[in-house]
Design a protein around this motif. Structure first.
Motif, PDB file in Angstrom:
ATOM      1  N   LEU A  20       7.095  -1.567 -46.130  1.00 42.13           N
ATOM      2  CA  LEU A  20       8.118  -2.607 -46.230  1.00 42.13           C
ATOM      3  C   LEU A  20       9.390  -2.064 -46.872  1.00 42.13           C
ATOM      4  O   LEU A  20      10.506  -2.366 -46.435  1.00 42.13           O
ATOM      5  N   LEU A  21       9.212  -1.271 -47.924  1.00 45.82           N
ATOM      6  CA  LEU A  21      10.366  -0.687 -48.592  1.00 45.82           C
ATOM      7  C   LEU A  21      11.106   0.280 -47.675  1.00 45.82           C
ATOM      8  O   LEU A  21      12.338   0.286 -47.619  1.00 45.82           O
ATOM      9  N   GLY A  22      10.346   1.120 -46.958  1.00 44.69           N
ATOM     10  CA  GLY A  22      10.969   2.071 -46.055  1.00 44.69           C
ATOM     11  C   GLY A  22      11.749   1.376 -44.952  1.00 44.69           C
ATOM     12  O   GLY A  22      12.868   1.782 -44.608  1.00 44.69           O
ATOM     13  N   GLN A  23      11.185   0.303 -44.415  1.00 49.19           N
ATOM     14  CA  GLN A  23      11.863  -0.431 -43.345  1.00 49.19           C
ATOM     15  C   GLN A  23      13.130  -1.123 -43.841  1.00 49.19           C
ATOM     16  O   GLN A  23      14.149  -1.162 -43.152  1.00 49.19           O
ATOM     17  N   ALA A  24      13.064  -1.685 -45.046  1.00 52.84           N
ATOM     18  CA  ALA A  24      14.196  -2.453 -45.571  1.00 52.84           C
ATOM     19  C   ALA A  24      15.267  -1.577 -46.207  1.00 52.84           C
ATOM     20  O   ALA A  24      16.466  -1.882 -46.104  1.00 52.84           O
ATOM     21  N   LEU A  25      14.861  -0.485 -46.856  1.00 53.13           N
ATOM     22  CA  LEU A  25      15.795   0.284 -47.679  1.00 53.13           C
ATOM     23  C   LEU A  25      15.941   1.737 -47.263  1.00 53.13           C
ATOM     24  O   LEU A  25      16.809   2.430 -47.796  1.00 53.13           O
ATOM     25  N   GLY A  26      15.090   2.201 -46.349  1.00 52.99           N
ATOM     26  CA  GLY A  26      15.114   3.609 -45.995  1.00 52.99           C
ATOM     27  C   GLY A  26      14.369   4.443 -47.023  1.00 52.99           C
ATOM     28  O   GLY A  26      13.935   3.948 -48.063  1.00 52.99           O
ATOM     29  N   GLN A  27      14.251   5.741 -46.738  1.00 58.33           N
ATOM     30  CA  GLN A  27      13.501   6.621 -47.615  1.00 58.33           C
ATOM     31  C   GLN A  27      14.120   6.702 -49.005  1.00 58.33           C
ATOM     32  O   GLN A  27      13.410   6.722 -50.023  1.00 58.33           O
ATOM     33  N   LYS A  28      15.437   6.720 -49.081  1.00 56.49           N
ATOM     34  CA  LYS A  28      16.097   6.808 -50.377  1.00 56.49           C
ATOM     35  C   LYS A  28      15.794   5.586 -51.232  1.00 56.49           C
ATOM     36  O   LYS A  28      15.491   5.696 -52.430  1.00 56.49           O
ATOM     37  N   GLY A  29      15.858   4.397 -50.624  1.00 54.16           N
ATOM     38  CA  GLY A  29      15.552   3.173 -51.363  1.00 54.16           C
ATOM     39  C   GLY A  29      14.101   3.116 -51.787  1.00 54.16           C
ATOM     40  O   GLY A  29      13.778   2.671 -52.896  1.00 54.16           O
ATOM     41  N   LEU A  30      13.205   3.583 -50.904  1.00 58.39           N
ATOM     42  CA  LEU A  30      11.777   3.648 -51.241  1.00 58.39           C
ATOM     43  C   LEU A  30      11.572   4.543 -52.457  1.00 58.39           C
ATOM     44  O   LEU A  30      10.867   4.163 -53.412  1.00 58.39           O
ATOM     45  N   ASP A  31      12.195   5.719 -52.443  1.00 63.12           N
ATOM     46  CA  ASP A  31      12.063   6.644 -53.569  1.00 63.12           C
ATOM     47  C   ASP A  31      12.582   6.024 -54.860  1.00 63.12           C
ATOM     48  O   ASP A  31      11.973   6.183 -55.928  1.00 63.12           O
TER      49      ASP A  31
END
Length: 356
Positions: A20-31
């Motif tokens: 969910l985080l990757g889809q909404a925020l991309g890899q940078k947001g997930l990290d």
């Protein structure tokens, strides 16, 4: 250690949260979200790996804020089933009838996580499974509670089919919007203000049979759960070691940080460790060597990288410490491991070679 800040969960309990985080925020947001708790996405991919329960709650909390998903625990559970909880989920969902599955949920929970309380209640007309945490005053507990409710709905579906609806949902949450989300997800009334999260079923379904019995080679025995349970800290010494492991992931090794995690002062922590015949430095060294010995089995990492990941400032310091503890240099250990290792598919854990 039950009921302390040192309760532990598993990365499996995040469900689809990383996706969910990757889809909404991309890899940078997930990290960025995972880094709020000093956790890397690589760690999260080790599904049976342990993390502090308070960090698990906090990851849900930060993810909800970052994505704007109000009931992110439910969203993280939507694409998952009880079997995604690994050996624990498979074991409890293989009971012959529903009431046995619920009792298994209670008795086997200690192999899956700590600091949680799960009870089964049966009265004249109703059957319910109640879930609580000793840390439910922390931010993110609601999301974890919602996730758990959805998993128990998935468990009940193994006996009642996917189309069933519970009589009601009970929750400690009193936010009208969150209660509305629960009602939509479960197609049942949601009542807030309780001291637990609970899914309530009619009592007459308690002996519903398992719809799809497992094949003999898929059955999860208690011995399997016992092996899984050994990865959860069950003593003060192991709790301290587990916290050291988690903090080493972020390059931290100070006693002050470990003490703060446990709600103790550094001197109090050292005194508790001394009662077990050890020092903090000994525990730290043990975990550094454990970490290094495992990393040395990975040929893609240099000795310098491994030393850094084990918490050493330079390669020379790491090499001296490793030789003092293990008896050979990191390079010699790596060569020995390479020569002794069987093919990849049957390779043992490197810890067997050094006895750490």
């Amino acid at each position: 250690m039950q009921g302390s800040n040192a309760s532990f969960g598993r990365f499996r309990n995040l469900g689809a949260l990383p996706d969910l985080l990757g889809q909404a925020l991309g890899q940078k947001g997930l990290d960025q979200v995972f880094r709020t708790r000093n956790v890397s996405p690589e760690q999260a991919r080790k599904l049976d790996g342990v993390l502090l329960m308070r960090d698990l709650f906090a990851l849900f909390h930060h993810a909800s804020i970052a994505t704007g998903i109000r009931s992110i625990g439910l969203e993280a559970a939507r694409s998952r089933t009880i079997h995604d909880l690994g050996l624990y989920g498979r074991h409890i969902s293989q009971a012959p009838i529903l009431i046995d599955a619920l009792h298994r949920s209670n008795s086997a929970l200690r192999y899956h996580s700590s600091g949680n309380i799960l009870t089964v209640h049966v009265d004249k007309n109703e059957l319910s499974i109640r879930y609580r945490s000793t840390l439910e005053n922390l931010n993110g507990w609601r999301h974890m509670g919602d996730f758990s409710l959805y998993m128990f709905r998935s468990l009940a579906a193994c006996y009642l089919g996917d189309a069933f609806s519970p009589l009601r949902i009970e929750t400690s949450c009193e936010d009208p919007a969150a209660l509305q989300d629960l009602e939509e997800y479960f197609d049942a009334p949601a009542i807030g203000g309780h001291d637990w999260h609970s899914i309530v079923l009619p009592r007459d379904v308690s002996h519903a049979p398992l719809l799809s019995p497992p094949k003999p080679d898929e059955i999860v025995q208690l011995d399997d759960l016992n092996r899984l349970g050994r990865t959860l800290p069950d003593s003060f010494e192991k709790v301290v070691e587990a916290i050291i492991d988690l903090r080493l992931n972020d390059g931290a090794s100070d006693i002050e940080g470990v003490a703060q995690t446990l709600g103790l002062g550094p001197r109090s922590l050292q005194r508790r460790i001394t009662e077990h015949g050890l020092t903090y430095r000994q525990l730290l060294q043990r975990r550094r060597m454990h970490r290094a010995s495992n990393l040395l089995a990975n040929p893609s990492l240099t000795i310098q990288q491994i030393g850094h990941k084990a918490g050493y400032a330079d390669t020379a310091q790491f090499t001296r410490a490793f030789k003092d503890s293990v008896g050979i240099t990191p390079s010699d250990f790596r060569e020995m491991y390479r020569r002794l290792s069987p093919p990849e598919e049957s390779r043992p854990d490197s810890r067997l070679l050094v006895g750490i």
